[in-house]
Design an enzyme around this catalytic site. Sequence first.
Site, PDB file in Angstrom:
ATOM      1  N   GLU A   1     -73.357  77.940  75.960  1.00 53.49           N
ATOM      2  CA  GLU A   1     -73.572  78.834  74.820  1.00 53.49           C
ATOM      3  C   GLU A   1     -74.678  79.861  75.028  1.00 53.49           C
ATOM      4  OE1 GLU A   1     -73.846  76.470  71.243  1.00 53.49           O
ATOM      5  OE2 GLU A   1     -71.679  76.177  71.284  1.00 53.49           O
TER       6      GLU A   1
ATOM      7  N   ASP B   1     -80.294  71.610  69.933  1.00 55.84           N
ATOM      8  CA  ASP B   1     -80.512  70.596  68.892  1.00 55.84           C
ATOM      9  C   ASP B   1     -80.903  69.223  69.399  1.00 55.84           C
ATOM     10  OD1 ASP B   1     -77.965  69.748  69.767  1.00 55.84           O
ATOM     11  OD2 ASP B   1     -77.286  69.248  67.750  1.00 55.84           O
TER      12      ASP B   1
ATOM     13  N   TYR C   1     -66.220  75.574  66.241  1.00 57.28           N
ATOM     14  CA  TYR C   1     -66.427  74.685  65.091  1.00 57.28           C
ATOM     15  C   TYR C   1     -65.711  75.170  63.838  1.00 57.28           C
ATOM     16  CZ  TYR C   1     -69.548  71.941  67.940  1.00 57.28           C
ATOM     17  OH  TYR C   1     -70.044  71.122  68.919  1.00 57.28           O
TER      18      TYR C   1
ATOM     19  N   GLU D   1     -66.162  71.846  73.101  1.00 53.32           N
ATOM     20  CA  GLU D   1     -66.778  71.308  71.874  1.00 53.32           C
ATOM     21  C   GLU D   1     -65.900  71.671  70.690  1.00 53.32           C
ATOM     22  OE1 GLU D   1     -70.933  72.163  71.110  1.00 53.32           O
ATOM     23  OE2 GLU D   1     -71.474  71.909  73.222  1.00 53.32           O
TER      24      GLU D   1
HETATM   25  C1  EVA Z   1     -73.512  70.951  67.270  1.00 56.13           C
HETATM   26  N1  EVA Z   1     -73.028  72.687  68.819  1.00 56.13           N
HETATM   27  O1  EVA Z   1     -73.859  71.784  66.462  1.00 56.13           O
HETATM   28  C2  EVA Z   1     -73.411  71.321  68.741  1.00 56.13           C
HETATM   29  C3  EVA Z   1     -74.688  71.124  69.518  1.00 56.13           C
HETATM   30  C4  EVA Z   1     -74.445  71.548  70.964  1.00 56.13           C
HETATM   31  O2  EVA Z   1     -75.080  69.777  69.446  1.00 56.13           O
HETATM   32  C5  EVA Z   1     -73.245  73.453  69.904  1.00 56.13           C
HETATM   33  O3  EVA Z   1     -73.587  73.333  72.272  1.00 56.13           O
HETATM   34  O4  EVA Z   1     -72.703  74.523  69.923  1.00 56.13           O
HETATM   35  C6  EVA Z   1     -74.112  73.001  71.018  1.00 56.13           C
HETATM   36  O5  EVA Z   1     -75.510  71.270  71.785  1.00 56.13           O
HETATM   37  O6  EVA Z   1     -73.250  69.818  66.931  1.00 56.13           O
END
Ligand code: EVA
Length: 606
Positions: A418, A167, A474, A512
């Site tokens: 990833e 992204d 996430y 993350e």
């Molecule tokens: C995101 N998610 O969606 C982040 C990306 C990142 O910016 C990821 O490793 O899984 C990626 O680069 O915000």
Amino acid sequence: MLKSSMLYPQDSVSRRAVRLDGMWKFQLDPNSSGIIEGWVDGLPDPDRIPVPASFCDFYTDKETREYCGDFWYETELYIPEEWKGKEIDIRFGSVTHRAAVYFNGVEVTSHEGGFLPFCARITEIARFGVPNRLVVLANNELSETTLPCGTVGTLPSGRKIAKPYFDFYNYAGIQRPVWLVATPKESVFDFSVAHELDGADARVRYEVVTNGESAVRVEVRDEDGVTVASADGKRGVLPIPNVRLWKVLDAYLYRFTVRILDGETVVDEYTQEIGVRTVDVRDNQILINGEPVYLKGFGKHEDSDIVGRGFHIGMMKRDFELMKWIGANSFRTSHYPYSEEIYQMADREGFLVTDEVPAVGMFPSLMNFAEASTGKDTAFFARETAPQLQKNHLIQIEEMIARDKNHACVFAWSLLNEPDTLDESSTVYFEKIFDHCRALDPQKRPRTFSLLMNSTPDKCKCWQLSDFLSLNRYFGWYVLGGADIESAEIAFRKEMDQWAELVGDRPMVFTEYGGDTNGGIDKLPSVMWSQEYQIECLEMCHRVFDSYPFVKGEQVWNFADFQTTEGIMRMDGNKKGIFTRQRQPKRAAFYLKQRWEALPMNFKSE
Ligand code: EVA
């Protein structure tokens, strides 16, 4: 074997280093006709732009900002007469994503990969007393055989556009400092150090590489300039009695000097700061000098207004001040090795750095983080592009380790972000990558990679290769966000229970987690994108982390908002920052400060 020395340029009794940064000529070459038209001897119709910087965000028209293809830089330079008899190099901190360098009309080197340094040797064609012309042909196209991965699209007009499999915006240009460097004919090419502790004392095992046979002497001085150890020979062990260790957020740096000697005459001298510390992973713990550390910090980007991914010394300073203010102790150089100056500062400030190679996009989708949850299976490493990709991947690991191996701050290597891990071909690909890293690193630091959401305990075929696990998750954002956050926590715990059965004595770090937040939106009760929701999402994740003793770190995504490719999931960029792109706090920053200041360094190992 590296083509040129990776040592950071410096002045010494035997060396000179001059920055070439400033306004350089610049021209796009959409038809790739520059070579045929003789641009190596001077650009026909150039603009002028700053170096170092990404070229993209200076411009007001979309075509230039989104430009994809070949582009050129040119500058003129004088070489001092006193440098006659020395080796002369032009050293680029990086050119994104690849470059060919022409000096006085002659191609002197080329380099693949946009985030690591390289040198062009110009000794034979340097002219003294007259201007010399330096021309760089750069290119910012992505493919499935280069790092990072992506592809090139073509618009109906014939214009090319970048299609990254990630992204962050595909910024390009001469993004880091450029140096003119003079070294003696016989010089220090490389050195490495590795540390062992023995009670109050340390042993620093060293190895020096030179391009000659003259004698080598090394010396270690403390911060007061007092010599605490010295030795003769290209390799050996330096005992440091009563050592002052490099500690997290309490750095101490010795000065390590290598001299090449002809009798008592110094032929070459090179000095670098080194921190003495050890790194181990054992019993679900990350140990620095044998003491457990809980990681608090961020995944970052090199990204700011106007200069894009260009190195900006003021931005670097501000970022470290913010990280200290918030109580962080670490960061990951997502998703590429950063400018060398940043590691020097991390050494000085005592931050732990997970150094990441640009192996991102190894899952063919811009929105991999979203598609991952659909169970899409791609077998990325079974494609016919994989062997060439792996070749580049191995080279970039070699360059990254060569460049960064002596930094005390670098405590771990992140070898992929990833990637696809669901197919057998991944394991074959990964094994070579992990073995190569281990073989090259003189300090045998832990290796890891960040696991995509679909790399679940039951499906991932590669997690075993990591010395500690790194997870990107996430929950509460891409998975079960907003009013569903209660279910997100349940789903998260379910996955964690499965990991708990598997991890054995390996620690796990979250590399993350978080959610997009508009720094201007406040909502009671919270909704997704509001500042209040960002805090709730982080709180939920922290509740989960805190219930699993093997979780030994949390690095929020992201330190600051950053620019991305346009899309319906991105509102003028990725807004998961704890700070805005202008480096001001969102509300979550105050929440994190409170949490992190309260967590002891050895959290969960007290
Ligand atoms: C995101 N998610 O969606 C982040 C990306 C990142 O910016 C990821 O490793 O899984 C990626 O680069 O915000």
